[in-house]
Design a protein around this motif. Structure first.
Motif, PDB file in Angstrom:
ATOM      1  N   VAL A 216     -50.062 -54.412 -39.057  1.00 32.08           N
ATOM      2  CA  VAL A 216     -51.440 -54.921 -39.054  1.00 32.08           C
ATOM      3  C   VAL A 216     -51.454 -56.356 -38.535  1.00 32.08           C
ATOM      4  O   VAL A 216     -52.301 -56.717 -37.705  1.00 32.08           O
ATOM      5  CB  VAL A 216     -52.075 -54.837 -40.463  1.00 32.08           C
ATOM      6  CG1 VAL A 216     -53.410 -55.581 -40.502  1.00 32.08           C
ATOM      7  CG2 VAL A 216     -52.261 -53.386 -40.881  1.00 32.08           C
ATOM      8  N   PHE A 217     -50.521 -57.170 -38.977  1.00 38.10           N
ATOM      9  CA  PHE A 217     -50.438 -58.557 -38.510  1.00 38.10           C
ATOM     10  C   PHE A 217     -50.218 -58.586 -36.999  1.00 38.10           C
ATOM     11  O   PHE A 217     -50.886 -59.330 -36.279  1.00 38.10           O
ATOM     12  CB  PHE A 217     -49.303 -59.296 -39.232  1.00 38.10           C
ATOM     13  CG  PHE A 217     -49.186 -60.739 -38.849  1.00 38.10           C
ATOM     14  CD1 PHE A 217     -50.037 -61.687 -39.387  1.00 38.10           C
ATOM     15  CD2 PHE A 217     -48.218 -61.147 -37.944  1.00 38.10           C
ATOM     16  CE1 PHE A 217     -49.933 -63.030 -39.027  1.00 38.10           C
ATOM     17  CE2 PHE A 217     -48.101 -62.478 -37.577  1.00 38.10           C
ATOM     18  CZ  PHE A 217     -48.962 -63.416 -38.125  1.00 38.10           C
ATOM     19  N   ARG A 218     -49.286 -57.744 -36.513  1.00 36.12           N
ATOM     20  CA  ARG A 218     -49.003 -57.706 -35.083  1.00 36.12           C
ATOM     21  C   ARG A 218     -50.246 -57.291 -34.297  1.00 36.12           C
ATOM     22  O   ARG A 218     -50.603 -57.929 -33.300  1.00 36.12           O
ATOM     23  CB  ARG A 218     -47.859 -56.731 -34.800  1.00 36.12           C
ATOM     24  CG  ARG A 218     -47.415 -56.734 -33.330  1.00 36.12           C
ATOM     25  CD  ARG A 218     -46.623 -55.498 -32.960  1.00 36.12           C
ATOM     26  NE  ARG A 218     -47.396 -54.263 -33.022  1.00 36.12           N
ATOM     27  CZ  ARG A 218     -48.346 -53.913 -32.144  1.00 36.12           C
ATOM     28  NH1 ARG A 218     -48.676 -54.703 -31.132  1.00 36.12           N
ATOM     29  NH2 ARG A 218     -48.985 -52.760 -32.279  1.00 36.12           N
ATOM     30  N   LYS A 219     -50.916 -56.234 -34.746  1.00 35.38           N
ATOM     31  CA  LYS A 219     -52.110 -55.754 -34.062  1.00 35.38           C
ATOM     32  C   LYS A 219     -53.215 -56.807 -34.077  1.00 35.38           C
ATOM     33  O   LYS A 219     -53.929 -56.977 -33.079  1.00 35.38           O
ATOM     34  CB  LYS A 219     -52.620 -54.463 -34.714  1.00 35.38           C
ATOM     35  CG  LYS A 219     -51.799 -53.241 -34.389  1.00 35.38           C
ATOM     36  CD  LYS A 219     -52.315 -52.055 -35.207  1.00 35.38           C
ATOM     37  CE  LYS A 219     -52.557 -50.862 -34.360  1.00 35.38           C
ATOM     38  NZ  LYS A 219     -53.060 -49.717 -35.160  1.00 35.38           N
ATOM     39  N   GLN A 220     -53.349 -57.495 -35.190  1.00 41.08           N
ATOM     40  CA  GLN A 220     -54.377 -58.528 -35.294  1.00 41.08           C
ATOM     41  C   GLN A 220     -54.081 -59.661 -34.309  1.00 41.08           C
ATOM     42  O   GLN A 220     -54.981 -60.126 -33.620  1.00 41.08           O
ATOM     43  CB  GLN A 220     -54.444 -59.045 -36.733  1.00 41.08           C
ATOM     44  CG  GLN A 220     -55.606 -59.954 -37.014  1.00 41.08           C
ATOM     45  CD  GLN A 220     -55.201 -61.413 -37.113  1.00 41.08           C
ATOM     46  OE1 GLN A 220     -54.053 -61.741 -37.354  1.00 41.08           O
ATOM     47  NE2 GLN A 220     -56.147 -62.278 -36.909  1.00 41.08           N
TER      48      GLN A 220
ATOM     49  N   ALA B 266     -56.983 -54.454 -44.588  1.00 41.17           N
ATOM     50  CA  ALA B 266     -55.745 -55.225 -44.764  1.00 41.17           C
ATOM     51  C   ALA B 266     -55.801 -56.517 -43.953  1.00 41.17           C
ATOM     52  O   ALA B 266     -55.410 -57.579 -44.448  1.00 41.17           O
ATOM     53  CB  ALA B 266     -54.532 -54.384 -44.354  1.00 41.17           C
ATOM     54  N   ARG B 267     -56.296 -56.440 -42.729  1.00 44.20           N
ATOM     55  CA  ARG B 267     -56.414 -57.632 -41.888  1.00 44.20           C
ATOM     56  C   ARG B 267     -57.279 -58.703 -42.552  1.00 44.20           C
ATOM     57  O   ARG B 267     -56.953 -59.894 -42.518  1.00 44.20           O
ATOM     58  CB  ARG B 267     -57.012 -57.252 -40.534  1.00 44.20           C
ATOM     59  CG  ARG B 267     -57.143 -58.425 -39.556  1.00 44.20           C
ATOM     60  CD  ARG B 267     -58.526 -58.718 -38.955  1.00 44.20           C
ATOM     61  NE  ARG B 267     -59.654 -58.130 -39.590  1.00 44.20           N
ATOM     62  CZ  ARG B 267     -60.476 -57.252 -39.003  1.00 44.20           C
ATOM     63  NH1 ARG B 267     -60.275 -56.839 -37.764  1.00 44.20           N
ATOM     64  NH2 ARG B 267     -61.514 -56.782 -39.677  1.00 44.20           N
ATOM     65  N   ASP B 268     -58.352 -58.275 -43.175  1.00 41.87           N
ATOM     66  CA  ASP B 268     -59.225 -59.234 -43.848  1.00 41.87           C
ATOM     67  C   ASP B 268     -58.458 -60.008 -44.924  1.00 41.87           C
ATOM     68  O   ASP B 268     -58.671 -61.208 -45.106  1.00 41.87           O
ATOM     69  CB  ASP B 268     -60.438 -58.539 -44.460  1.00 41.87           C
ATOM     70  CG  ASP B 268     -61.385 -57.986 -43.402  1.00 41.87           C
ATOM     71  OD1 ASP B 268     -61.261 -58.353 -42.216  1.00 41.87           O
ATOM     72  OD2 ASP B 268     -62.241 -57.149 -43.764  1.00 41.87           O
ATOM     73  N   TRP B 269     -57.545 -59.330 -45.628  1.00 39.31           N
ATOM     74  CA  TRP B 269     -56.743 -60.021 -46.642  1.00 39.31           C
ATOM     75  C   TRP B 269     -55.660 -60.878 -46.008  1.00 39.31           C
ATOM     76  O   TRP B 269     -55.344 -61.958 -46.519  1.00 39.31           O
ATOM     77  CB  TRP B 269     -56.172 -59.020 -47.649  1.00 39.31           C
ATOM     78  CG  TRP B 269     -57.275 -58.454 -48.498  1.00 39.31           C
ATOM     79  CD1 TRP B 269     -57.759 -57.190 -48.498  1.00 39.31           C
ATOM     80  CD2 TRP B 269     -58.077 -59.192 -49.423  1.00 39.31           C
ATOM     81  NE1 TRP B 269     -58.813 -57.090 -49.381  1.00 39.31           N
ATOM     82  CE2 TRP B 269     -59.023 -58.305 -49.955  1.00 39.31           C
ATOM     83  CE3 TRP B 269     -58.085 -60.519 -49.855  1.00 39.31           C
ATOM     84  CZ2 TRP B 269     -59.964 -58.694 -50.910  1.00 39.31           C
ATOM     85  CZ3 TRP B 269     -59.027 -60.912 -50.800  1.00 39.31           C
ATOM     86  CH2 TRP B 269     -59.957 -60.003 -51.308  1.00 39.31           C
TER      87      TRP B 269
ATOM     88  N   LEU C  40     -44.839 -62.017 -42.257  1.00 39.66           N
ATOM     89  CA  LEU C  40     -45.437 -60.866 -41.589  1.00 39.66           C
ATOM     90  C   LEU C  40     -45.077 -60.775 -40.112  1.00 39.66           C
ATOM     91  O   LEU C  40     -45.178 -59.711 -39.510  1.00 39.66           O
ATOM     92  CB  LEU C  40     -46.960 -60.916 -41.733  1.00 39.66           C
ATOM     93  CG  LEU C  40     -47.474 -60.773 -43.160  1.00 39.66           C
ATOM     94  CD1 LEU C  40     -48.924 -61.216 -43.248  1.00 39.66           C
ATOM     95  CD2 LEU C  40     -47.310 -59.348 -43.645  1.00 39.66           C
ATOM     96  N   SER C  41     -44.654 -61.872 -39.531  1.00 38.94           N
ATOM     97  CA  SER C  41     -44.406 -61.895 -38.089  1.00 38.94           C
ATOM     98  C   SER C  41     -43.061 -61.300 -37.687  1.00 38.94           C
ATOM     99  O   SER C  41     -42.834 -61.019 -36.527  1.00 38.94           O
ATOM    100  CB  SER C  41     -44.519 -63.323 -37.550  1.00 38.94           C
ATOM    101  OG  SER C  41     -43.502 -64.132 -38.113  1.00 38.94           O
TER     102      SER C  41
END
Length: 140
Positions: free
Chosen positions: A16-20, A33-36, A47-48
């Protein structure tokens, strides 16, 4: 019931972090999840790097907060509120958020109650007590 492994959970949040970061399309669950993730920029380093995340040891003895557990609890609480399960959790959340002046802070208080409920259930061997969970939130 879906029971993801520790690695599944870590991969999910890292992806999710990567996609964001790449501005890619997210599934509805990934968007929540991205919102959090956005509200917890302090977790960006963990996360990276998915490989490091999979190998990381967040045991109590190491004294580090587990970002994946924290984010998972946010997701669990968001889902509980969205479906009002256990019954009354949405109203208890709304009351707590109003008292604290912050939905995010209310989630953090609720995490304490959720952890207590799970701990009591594991210790007693009984199912989780939703009524005690709601009462804990109301007392917060």
């Amino acid at each position: 019931m879906f029971t993801p492994s520790q690695h599944d959970v870590r991969r999910f949040f890292c992806e999710v972090f990567r996609k964001q970061q790449a501005n890619e399309i997210l599934t509805p669950l990934e968007a929540i999840a991205r919102d959090w993730l956005v509200q917890h920029p302090e977790y960006a380093d963990q996360l990276s790097d998915a490989d490091a995340a999979l190998a990381a040891d967040y045991s109590v003895e190491r004294g580090q907060a587990n970002p994946f557990l924290h984010l998972s609890m946010h997701l669990s609480i968001a889902e509980q509120i969205s479906i009002d399960q256990p019954p009354g959790i949405r109203a208890a959340f709304m009351g707590l958020a109003q008292r604290l002046g912050s939905e995010h802070d209310a989630h953090h208080q609720m995490m304490e109650c959720l952890g207590e409920m799970i701990w009591n259930s594991q210790r007693s061997g009984l199912p989780p007590d939703g009524a005690a969970y709601i009462e804990c939130i109301r007392r917060s």
